[in-house]
Design a protein around this motif. Structure first.
Motif, PDB file in Angstrom:
ATOM      1  N   TYR A 148      53.984  32.048  32.643  1.00  0.00           N
ATOM      2  CA  TYR A 148      53.006  31.621  31.658  1.00  0.00           C
ATOM      3  C   TYR A 148      53.710  30.956  30.491  1.00  0.00           C
ATOM      4  CZ  TYR A 148      54.324  35.585  28.691  1.00  0.00           C
ATOM      5  OH  TYR A 148      55.013  36.467  27.895  1.00  0.00           O
ATOM      6  N   GLU A 149      52.909  30.329  29.607  1.00  0.00           N
ATOM      7  CA  GLU A 149      53.455  29.664  28.431  1.00  0.00           C
ATOM      8  C   GLU A 149      52.886  30.308  27.176  1.00  0.00           C
ATOM      9  OE1 GLU A 149      53.532  27.426  31.919  1.00  0.00           O
ATOM     10  OE2 GLU A 149      51.671  27.505  30.770  1.00  0.00           O
ATOM     11  N   SER A 150      53.676  30.294  26.120  1.00  0.00           N
ATOM     12  CA  SER A 150      53.245  30.794  24.822  1.00  0.00           C
ATOM     13  C   SER A 150      53.477  29.694  23.797  1.00  0.00           C
ATOM     14  CB  SER A 150      54.030  32.053  24.443  1.00  0.00           C
ATOM     15  OG  SER A 150      53.655  32.505  23.160  1.00  0.00           O
ATOM     16  N   VAL A 151      52.436  29.378  23.023  1.00  0.00           N
ATOM     17  CA  VAL A 151      52.504  28.297  22.039  1.00  0.00           C
ATOM     18  C   VAL A 151      52.218  28.868  20.654  1.00  0.00           C
ATOM     19  CG1 VAL A 151      51.578  26.058  21.341  1.00  0.00           C
ATOM     20  CG2 VAL A 151      51.684  26.659  23.770  1.00  0.00           C
ATOM     21  N   GLU A 203      41.231  24.973  30.198  1.00  0.00           N
ATOM     22  CA  GLU A 203      41.404  25.943  31.275  1.00  0.00           C
ATOM     23  C   GLU A 203      42.827  26.490  31.242  1.00  0.00           C
ATOM     24  OE1 GLU A 203      40.429  24.198  34.986  1.00  0.00           O
ATOM     25  OE2 GLU A 203      38.344  23.768  34.443  1.00  0.00           O
ATOM     26  N   GLY A 204      42.953  27.740  31.622  1.00  0.00           N
ATOM     27  CA  GLY A 204      44.275  28.358  31.683  1.00  0.00           C
ATOM     28  C   GLY A 204      44.712  29.023  30.400  1.00  0.00           C
ATOM     29  N   ILE A 262      48.411  31.964  24.535  1.00  0.00           N
ATOM     30  CA  ILE A 262      49.083  32.371  25.765  1.00  0.00           C
ATOM     31  C   ILE A 262      48.238  31.949  26.957  1.00  0.00           C
ATOM     32  CG2 ILE A 262      49.940  34.334  27.106  1.00  0.00           C
ATOM     33  CD1 ILE A 262      50.288  35.830  24.454  1.00  0.00           C
ATOM     34  N   GLY A 263      48.862  31.342  27.954  1.00  0.00           N
ATOM     35  CA  GLY A 263      48.121  30.928  29.137  1.00  0.00           C
ATOM     36  C   GLY A 263      49.034  30.431  30.229  1.00  0.00           C
ATOM     37  N   ALA A 264      48.449  29.885  31.266  1.00  0.00           N
ATOM     38  CA  ALA A 264      49.190  29.343  32.406  1.00  0.00           C
ATOM     39  C   ALA A 264      48.740  27.913  32.654  1.00  0.00           C
ATOM     40  CB  ALA A 264      48.944  30.197  33.651  1.00  0.00           C
ATOM     41  N   GLY A 265      49.704  27.006  32.805  1.00  0.00           N
ATOM     42  CA  GLY A 265      49.377  25.603  33.060  1.00  0.00           C
ATOM     43  C   GLY A 265      48.769  24.909  31.873  1.00  0.00           C
TER      44      GLY A 265
END
Length: 378
Positions: A243-246, A268-269, A317-320
């Motif tokens: 996952y990604e955190s921004v 989405e995500g 926090i999410g994915a893609g």
């Protein structure tokens, strides 16, 4: 304007059909809790509570409902009783996880949580676990899986080590289409980063601070020995790759109308948003704590401390997700240098809709209905 409230305990619903790997994922969370105190409600179907036995001993507070689906109860009184027990100050819990029966209706579980009168809980998201190796067969046996995915906040495509790369991509695309805006992450053996679901407390128990080997340490070592992949560091060190955190910080107030439009159109995500928002002229006395998970959204006003720097600070926090697009979208929400005070005050009503009102006679049902409408799409 409602006063700041005592921090609430997030309640995460862990759902999925039989054999998808829910208990394996839950055990992984317990083994990698990093000092976080997790309360578990295990909702088994049948008189022999195997799942409750599986997690027994790994967490301080384990409550088993047993012998039936929680979502089939006439009312939420039984669930409320257990939540009341787990949210007592003496329990000192940071998060509660409900492991639902494989036959449960996730949407009904979510509605029961949102309708609860317990002021100490906060909806923490619906996590649907899917068996990648058996996805097509499960979908044939249980067509309702499509409906379950449609209401999930996070989908864990589990057991991806049992399918090839092409099949994995096909499954991921299918699941993403069925789950709409939900984040979809792949996992093996239920291993996901706990930070996706809750914020690790990072404050070990007293005996752990004394340097003693804890049960949690033994379980983690057992997992490492089984898979021979840890190199002394543990699986969790590498799970963030899923996952990604921004992060976003602004020293200029946010325009409430633009900010709500950003939240309404979040991509989405994007699974979680947390942090504090400065609405400037919209409310000069308070910053607003923001808690968003999936479709659920809540603001809680918090008075500015004397001398505190007024900032908007958010973590997404999410994915893609597209980090640059998210950052640019939030930057565009900043207020004009001299905003129209009356217009800003009117725009704040969009924010205040998601501020929980103090408990008042006759308002409980309306508040619950508003939250349900915002959090669960029929």
């Amino acid at each position: 304007m409602p006063p700041p409230r005592t921090p609430q305990i997030p309640v995460v619903v862990l759902a999925g059909f039989l054999g998808s790997g829910k208990t394996t994922l839950l055990n992984h969370l317990l083994r990698n809790r990093a000092g976080t105190r997790i309360g578990v409600i295990v909702n088994d179907f049948g008189a022999i509570e195997i799942d409750a036995m599986t997690v027994s001993g790994q967490v301080g507070s384990t409550v088993s409902l047993g012998n039936g689906c929680l979502c089939c109860a006439v009312d939420a009184s039984e669930l409320d009783t257990f939540l009341e027990t787990l949210t007592r100050p003496s329990a000192r819990l940071d998060v509660i996880v409900i492991e639902a029966s494989g036959l449960a209706e996730p949407q009904e579980l979510v509605r029961m949580l949102l309708a609860s009168d317990n002021p100490h809980i906060l909806y923490g998201g619906l996590v649907e676990v899917v068996d990648a190796a058996e996805f097509d067969a499960t979908r044939q046996r249980h067509p309702e899986l499509d409906r379950h995915l449609a209401v999930a906040d996070l989908v864990v495509l589990n057991k991806t080590d049992r399918v090839g790369e092409d099949e994995r991509e096909r499954l991921r695309a299918t699941v993403a289409e069925l789950s709409g805006p939900a984040a979809v992450i792949s996992a093996e053996h239920g291993r996901i980063d706990p930070e996706l679901l809750f914020d690790p407390a990072l404050r070990p128990d007293g005996e752990e601070m004394a340097g003693q080997l804890s049960f949690e340490d033994l379980l983690r070592q057992e997992e490492c020995d089984e898979h021979e992949e840890c190199d002394g560091h543990g699986h969790a060190d590498h799970l963030h790759a899923a996952y990604e955190s921004v992060d976003f910080t602004a020293d200029v107030p946010m325009d409430p109308r633009r900010f709500m439009a950003f939240l309404d159109s979040r991509p989405e995500g994007l699974y979680r948003i947390k942090g504090f928002v400065d609405f400037g002229a919209g409310d000069r006395d308070n910053s607003y704590a923001l808690h968003a998970v999936g479709r659920f959204l809540r603001f809680v006003p918090r008075p500015w401390a004397r001398g505190e720097q007024r900032l908007t600070q958010l973590v997404m926090i999410g994915a893609g997700i597209d980090a640059d697009a998210l950052t640019a979208g939030l930057a565009a929400c900043r207020a004009e240098p001299e905003p129209d005070a009356a217009d800003t005050e009117r725009a704040m009503w969009g924010v205040l809709r998601y501020v929980p009102e103090p408990a008042r006679e006759g308002d409980a049902e309306a508040d619950a209905a508003d939250v349900q409408e915002a959090a669960v799409e029929a």
